[in-house]
Each structure stands twice: as structure tokens, then as C-alpha cells.
Design a protein around this motif. Structure first.
Motif, mmCIF file in Angstrom:
data_model
loop_
_atom_site.group_PDB
_atom_site.id
_atom_site.type_symbol
_atom_site.label_atom_id
_atom_site.label_comp_id
_atom_site.label_asym_id
_atom_site.label_seq_id
_atom_site.Cartn_x
_atom_site.Cartn_y
_atom_site.Cartn_z
ATOM 1 N N LYS A 243 0.609 -9.527 -8.199
ATOM 2 C CA LYS A 243 0.330 -8.683 -9.355
ATOM 3 C C LYS A 243 0.894 -7.288 -9.110
ATOM 4 O O LYS A 243 0.796 -6.741 -8.021
ATOM 5 C CB LYS A 243 -1.174 -8.594 -9.630
ATOM 6 N N SER A 244 1.485 -6.698 -10.144
ATOM 7 C CA SER A 244 2.151 -5.407 -10.036
ATOM 8 C C SER A 244 1.218 -4.263 -10.394
ATOM 9 O O SER A 244 0.302 -4.419 -11.206
ATOM 10 C CB SER A 244 3.364 -5.357 -10.973
ATOM 11 N N LEU A 245 1.483 -3.089 -9.813
ATOM 12 C CA LEU A 245 0.845 -1.855 -10.258
ATOM 13 C C LEU A 245 1.548 -1.391 -11.520
ATOM 14 O O LEU A 245 2.789 -1.420 -11.608
ATOM 15 C CB LEU A 245 0.950 -0.779 -9.178
ATOM 16 N N THR A 246 0.783 -0.961 -12.521
ATOM 17 C CA THR A 246 1.340 -0.512 -13.794
ATOM 18 C C THR A 246 0.729 0.832 -14.179
ATOM 19 O O THR A 246 -0.276 1.259 -13.603
ATOM 20 C CB THR A 246 1.054 -1.535 -14.918
ATOM 21 N N PHE A 247 1.322 1.496 -15.180
ATOM 22 C CA PHE A 247 0.755 2.758 -15.661
ATOM 23 C C PHE A 247 1.003 2.916 -17.151
ATOM 24 O O PHE A 247 1.902 2.304 -17.729
ATOM 25 C CB PHE A 247 1.334 3.951 -14.885
ATOM 26 N N GLN A 248 0.181 3.780 -17.762
ATOM 27 C CA GLN A 248 0.349 4.161 -19.162
ATOM 28 C C GLN A 248 -0.195 5.578 -19.340
ATOM 29 O O GLN A 248 -0.902 6.107 -18.492
ATOM 30 C CB GLN A 248 -0.387 3.210 -20.108
ATOM 31 N N GLY A 249 0.190 6.203 -20.473
ATOM 32 C CA GLY A 249 -0.224 7.562 -20.764
ATOM 33 C C GLY A 249 -1.206 7.634 -21.913
ATOM 34 O O GLY A 249 -1.445 6.652 -22.630
ATOM 35 N N PRO B 136 -3.602 -2.663 -11.858
ATOM 36 C CA PRO B 136 -2.784 -3.863 -11.631
ATOM 37 C C PRO B 136 -2.658 -4.656 -12.923
ATOM 38 O O PRO B 136 -3.415 -4.437 -13.877
ATOM 39 C CB PRO B 136 -3.574 -4.629 -10.573
ATOM 40 N N GLU B 137 -1.722 -5.577 -12.954
ATOM 41 C CA GLU B 137 -1.559 -6.403 -14.150
ATOM 42 C C GLU B 137 -2.854 -7.119 -14.507
ATOM 43 O O GLU B 137 -3.153 -7.344 -15.685
ATOM 44 C CB GLU B 137 -0.451 -7.425 -13.924
ATOM 45 N N SER B 138 -3.616 -7.501 -13.513
ATOM 46 C CA SER B 138 -4.940 -8.075 -13.724
ATOM 47 C C SER B 138 -5.718 -7.941 -12.422
ATOM 48 O O SER B 138 -5.140 -7.783 -11.350
ATOM 49 C CB SER B 138 -4.859 -9.544 -14.153
ATOM 50 N N GLY B 139 -7.041 -7.987 -12.535
ATOM 51 C CA GLY B 139 -7.883 -7.963 -11.352
ATOM 52 C C GLY B 139 -8.103 -6.578 -10.781
ATOM 53 O O GLY B 139 -7.833 -5.557 -11.415
ATOM 54 N N ASN B 140 -8.591 -6.547 -9.549
ATOM 55 C CA ASN B 140 -8.922 -5.307 -8.859
ATOM 56 C C ASN B 140 -7.819 -4.922 -7.886
ATOM 57 O O ASN B 140 -6.869 -5.673 -7.657
ATOM 58 C CB ASN B 140 -10.244 -5.464 -8.097
ATOM 59 N N PHE B 141 -7.978 -3.741 -7.276
ATOM 60 C CA PHE B 141 -7.013 -3.327 -6.264
ATOM 61 C C PHE B 141 -7.622 -2.266 -5.356
ATOM 62 O O PHE B 141 -8.664 -1.670 -5.672
ATOM 63 C CB PHE B 141 -5.725 -2.801 -6.904
ATOM 64 N N VAL B 142 -6.964 -2.055 -4.231
ATOM 65 C CA VAL B 142 -7.284 -0.941 -3.341
ATOM 66 C C VAL B 142 -6.021 -0.100 -3.193
ATOM 67 O O VAL B 142 -4.901 -0.580 -3.390
ATOM 68 C CB VAL B 142 -7.790 -1.407 -1.962
ATOM 69 N N GLY B 143 -6.207 1.164 -2.849
ATOM 70 C CA GLY B 143 -5.072 2.056 -2.662
ATOM 71 C C GLY B 143 -5.441 3.477 -3.022
ATOM 72 O O GLY B 143 -6.526 3.749 -3.550
#
Length: 200
Positions: free
Chosen positions: A67-73, A185-192
């Protein structure tokens, strides 16, 4: 025209940079750390104080594999995200097994007057040693005359054991001020960790 020369002695004699010289610099404005979170949002600090802002995303590791990291404004301080954007996306990649090196454009990862989230990588692995890191530059977000340009570059450890170098550019197609940015992320959770800097 006379040429200017310098030597060790003359360089060590410099005690200050003239005030007319723009020294530049990064001012840390915020640090956000995800610990099995679904989003990280920056809803303050993005204003007319700086003409350029830099986000540094460090060791993004998705809870779900590939799954990729994504962003929006946002133009309403984070009440909603989904500003119309047009972008480009290409990468260079190379397998750990020393196979399939290539450079290519990916039309499935760009936006064309769309309001979705922009990927910053492709299929980041969720193994213990797999992650993604990079930078996102946002230019003059408070300007109310022009669109809001951004560029990003990232180093990514793909789930398929590829090293990927991603290049992203585009603009938010709005003359309204961009005053918040959200990562997920595109879906789910993440750490970072993601850090926000103003550029002087």
C-alpha cells in the motif's frame, strides 16, 4: 572582467555573511508521528508566513502490504480534503536480485483534474525492514491568484523487493489558499513520522 580568487587564508577570515545574501534555511514547524493510525493531518502552520513548505516523510510502513502513502490538500483548514489536482508520476526501479531495472511513466498513479489522493510511491512493503522516505514541496499555498504547485521525490522499498525512486509533480487547481495537508496509506493503518518545515 577581473576574476575573484579565494584561498584558505581569505576564506577563514570571513566572519559573517552580508545581510543582502539570502542564506535560506528550514524552520521546523511541526512533527507528527503515526502509530497504527489511518491518517496524519497538518491543519495549522500552513499560511502566508512562507512561500515554500517542505514535508519530510520518514519510514512510512503500511499495516497492509503493498500500500502506498498518499496525500491531499484542503482549502477549509482540514474540514474536508479533495482539492482538484493534475499531476505526473514516473519512477526508476531496480530489483534486489539485480533484475528488471527500468524507468517508466505510470498513468495509473497520476491525477487528471481529479480529487483523489495522490500516491507518493507504489506498493510499499510492510515487512519489518521495509519502508518509504522522501520529501514533498508545496509552493506559495496562500497565494489567491495562481494554482498551487508541488513536487515530491521518494525512495521506496516495494513489497516485491524492488528499490524504487519516485518523481511526482503537479498542482492543486484552485486559486483558494491551501491551508491543510493530509497523508494516509491507500488503505489501513501505518507507522512513520512526517515533519513540516517552512523555507526562509
Amino acid at each position: 572582467m577581473a576574476l575573484l580568487t579565494a584561498n584558505n587564508q581569505s576564506m577563514t577570515a570571513i566572519t559573517a555573511v552580508p545581510s543582502a545574501v539570502d542564506k535560506g534555511g528550514l524552520i521546523l514547524l511541526a512533527t507528527e508521528t503515526a502509530s497504527d493510525d489511518t491518517t496524519l493531518s497538518f491543519t495549522s502552520g500552513i499560511d502566508s508566513s512562507y512561500k515554500e513548505y517542505i514535508f519530510k516523510f520518514i519510514d512510512f510502513n503500511p499495516g497492509t502490504d503493498a500500500k502506498s502513502l498518499t496525500f491531499q490538500g484542503s482549502t477549509n483548514s482540514g474540514s474536508s480534503y479533495g482539492v482538484t489536482a493534475t499531476t505526473t508520476w514516473f519512477n526508476a526501479y531496480h530489483a534486489e536480485a539485480d533484475g528488471s531495472p527500468a524507468i517508466g511513466y505510470s498513468s495509473s498513479l497520476d491525477l487528471a483534474e481529479a480529487t483523489g489522493y495522490q500516491p507518493l510511491g507504489y506498493q510499499t512493503g510492510n515487512g519489518a525492514d521495509e519502508s518509504q522516505a522522501g520529501t514533498l514541496h508545496l509552493y506559495d499555498p496562500s497565494n489567491t491568484t495562481f494554482v498551487k504547485h508541488f513536487i515530491a521525490r521518494a525512495s521506496n522499498y516495494r513489497s516485491s523487493d524492488f528499490m524504487e525512486d519516485s518523481f511526482i509533480a503537479g498542482y492543486f487547481n484552485t486559486t483558494s489558499a491551501i491551508n491543510a495537508i493530509q497523508f494516509k496509506p491507500e488503505s489501513g493503518n501505518f507507522v512513520g513520522t512526517i515533519k513540516l518545515y517552512g523555507v526562509t
